[in-house]
Design a protein around this motif. Sequence first.
Motif, mmCIF file in Angstrom:
data_model
loop_
_atom_site.group_PDB
_atom_site.id
_atom_site.type_symbol
_atom_site.label_atom_id
_atom_site.label_comp_id
_atom_site.label_asym_id
_atom_site.label_seq_id
_atom_site.Cartn_x
_atom_site.Cartn_y
_atom_site.Cartn_z
ATOM 1 N N GLY A 269 23.731 -4.514 -18.165
ATOM 2 C CA GLY A 269 24.102 -5.347 -17.024
ATOM 3 C C GLY A 269 23.333 -4.970 -15.770
ATOM 4 O O GLY A 269 22.908 -5.853 -14.996
ATOM 5 N N TRP A 270 23.143 -3.666 -15.556
ATOM 6 C CA TRP A 270 22.406 -3.213 -14.374
ATOM 7 C C TRP A 270 20.976 -3.731 -14.395
ATOM 8 O O TRP A 270 20.470 -4.235 -13.380
ATOM 9 N N GLN A 271 20.315 -3.630 -15.538
ATOM 10 C CA GLN A 271 18.939 -4.118 -15.639
ATOM 11 C C GLN A 271 18.880 -5.640 -15.480
ATOM 12 O O GLN A 271 17.944 -6.174 -14.885
ATOM 13 N N ARG A 272 19.867 -6.329 -16.013
ATOM 14 C CA ARG A 272 19.924 -7.779 -15.831
ATOM 15 C C ARG A 272 20.097 -8.133 -14.358
ATOM 16 O O ARG A 272 19.503 -9.096 -13.863
ATOM 17 N N MET A 273 20.923 -7.364 -13.648
ATOM 18 C CA MET A 273 21.116 -7.626 -12.223
ATOM 19 C C MET A 273 19.810 -7.466 -11.460
ATOM 20 O O MET A 273 19.428 -8.336 -10.664
ATOM 21 N N LEU A 274 19.108 -6.353 -11.691
ATOM 22 C CA LEU A 274 17.854 -6.131 -10.986
ATOM 23 C C LEU A 274 16.841 -7.232 -11.303
ATOM 24 O O LEU A 274 16.139 -7.723 -10.413
ATOM 25 N N ALA A 275 16.770 -7.623 -12.573
ATOM 26 C CA ALA A 275 15.855 -8.697 -12.951
ATOM 27 C C ALA A 275 16.249 -10.027 -12.336
ATOM 28 O O ALA A 275 15.390 -10.823 -11.918
ATOM 29 N N TRP A 276 17.557 -10.265 -12.224
ATOM 30 C CA TRP A 276 18.059 -11.503 -11.596
ATOM 31 C C TRP A 276 17.653 -11.558 -10.132
ATOM 32 O O TRP A 276 17.165 -12.577 -9.641
ATOM 33 N N PHE A 277 17.849 -10.448 -9.432
ATOM 34 C CA PHE A 277 17.459 -10.408 -8.028
ATOM 35 C C PHE A 277 15.944 -10.623 -7.879
ATOM 36 O O PHE A 277 15.498 -11.455 -7.073
ATOM 37 N N ARG A 278 15.163 -9.901 -8.662
ATOM 38 C CA ARG A 278 13.708 -10.044 -8.556
ATOM 39 C C ARG A 278 13.260 -11.470 -8.899
ATOM 40 O O ARG A 278 12.375 -12.031 -8.255
ATOM 41 N N GLY A 279 13.900 -12.034 -9.906
ATOM 42 C CA GLY A 279 13.503 -13.356 -10.359
ATOM 43 C C GLY A 279 13.892 -14.492 -9.437
ATOM 44 O O GLY A 279 13.392 -15.618 -9.576
ATOM 45 N N HIS A 280 14.776 -14.184 -8.487
ATOM 46 C CA HIS A 280 15.236 -15.229 -7.572
ATOM 47 C C HIS A 280 14.977 -14.881 -6.106
ATOM 48 O O HIS A 280 15.694 -15.342 -5.208
ATOM 49 N N GLY A 281 13.948 -14.095 -5.877
ATOM 50 C CA GLY A 281 13.473 -13.890 -4.510
ATOM 51 C C GLY A 281 14.133 -12.791 -3.723
ATOM 52 O O GLY A 281 13.962 -12.718 -2.497
ATOM 53 N N VAL A 282 14.879 -11.906 -4.402
ATOM 54 C CA VAL A 282 15.484 -10.762 -3.715
ATOM 55 C C VAL A 282 14.787 -9.498 -4.229
ATOM 56 O O VAL A 282 15.250 -8.847 -5.153
ATOM 57 N N GLY A 283 13.643 -9.177 -3.654
ATOM 58 C CA GLY A 283 12.920 -8.025 -4.173
ATOM 59 C C GLY A 283 11.471 -8.089 -3.753
ATOM 60 O O GLY A 283 11.066 -8.996 -3.043
#
Length: 283
Positions: A269-283
């Motif tokens: 879940g943690w890795q999915r969260m980081l990828a979600w943020f990066r993939g949607h402009g938060v990063g």
Amino acid sequence: MTKLAQDGPPLARRGLMMTGLITGLTLATTRVEAQVIHTDTAGLEAGEARVPVVDGELPAYFARPQGNGPFPIVLVNAEIFGVHEHIKDICRRLAKAGYLAVAPEVYARLADLSKMTDAAVIMRDVISKAPDATLMADLDATLRWATAHGGDSGRVGVTGFCRGGRATWLYAAHNPTLKAAVAWYGQVGGARTEIQPKTVTDIADRISCPLLALYGGKDTSIPVADVQAAVARARAAGRTVDLVIYPDSGHAFLADYRPSYRATDAADGWQRMLAWFRGHGVG
């Protein structure tokens, strides 16, 4: 794992009931003796902060990389047990990933959660008495604080756990400037009251950013069917929601200070969260 497509008196008059943040692990639920994950502050700036709000200040905890930034911002919504060491550690983990993470103690007007030991009492005497409108205003204020302290207002995400997961859904419907949200086992139903008039399911069709929903298949407090209904409502309105159900996990599977912790699902879940943020402009 299966992946499924009336405000109280103002602070200035009452004074804060909480003068600092919770420094240890809460006793409000059964827990293991120590956290599994401990994140240091090497390379970080981290500590307590005071967030100006309309009726005074709220205590908060922040962590960010060293340097001038600006850094992408993640607002962190705590469980009902407040900003204890686990939530602080989550902020530090996010800071290690490059974020300015800040967790406000949004219930400080009502109680010092570090001195409360019964989850049912916390829900009855604190959580149920906190207006959603005030919660949203406090998160807006926290975002302003973060922007003024090295954060990038153009790259903002929000995450939260348990009751904070509910707040994450609500804030995703409240703030149109958000880029992404990640809700961990947040309640989607519940009673409607004058000060908490909408459930997550009620507002799911109004979220303004892509939302990742992480839930446990064995969570007896949040039926999977209810989560699926909220997600379906959001998707029917054209909203982007990704739902992940971990079939062997119950509630609070990221909480590594509690027996509910499930290391494999928490890490996924943690890795999915980081990828979600990066993939949607938060990063």
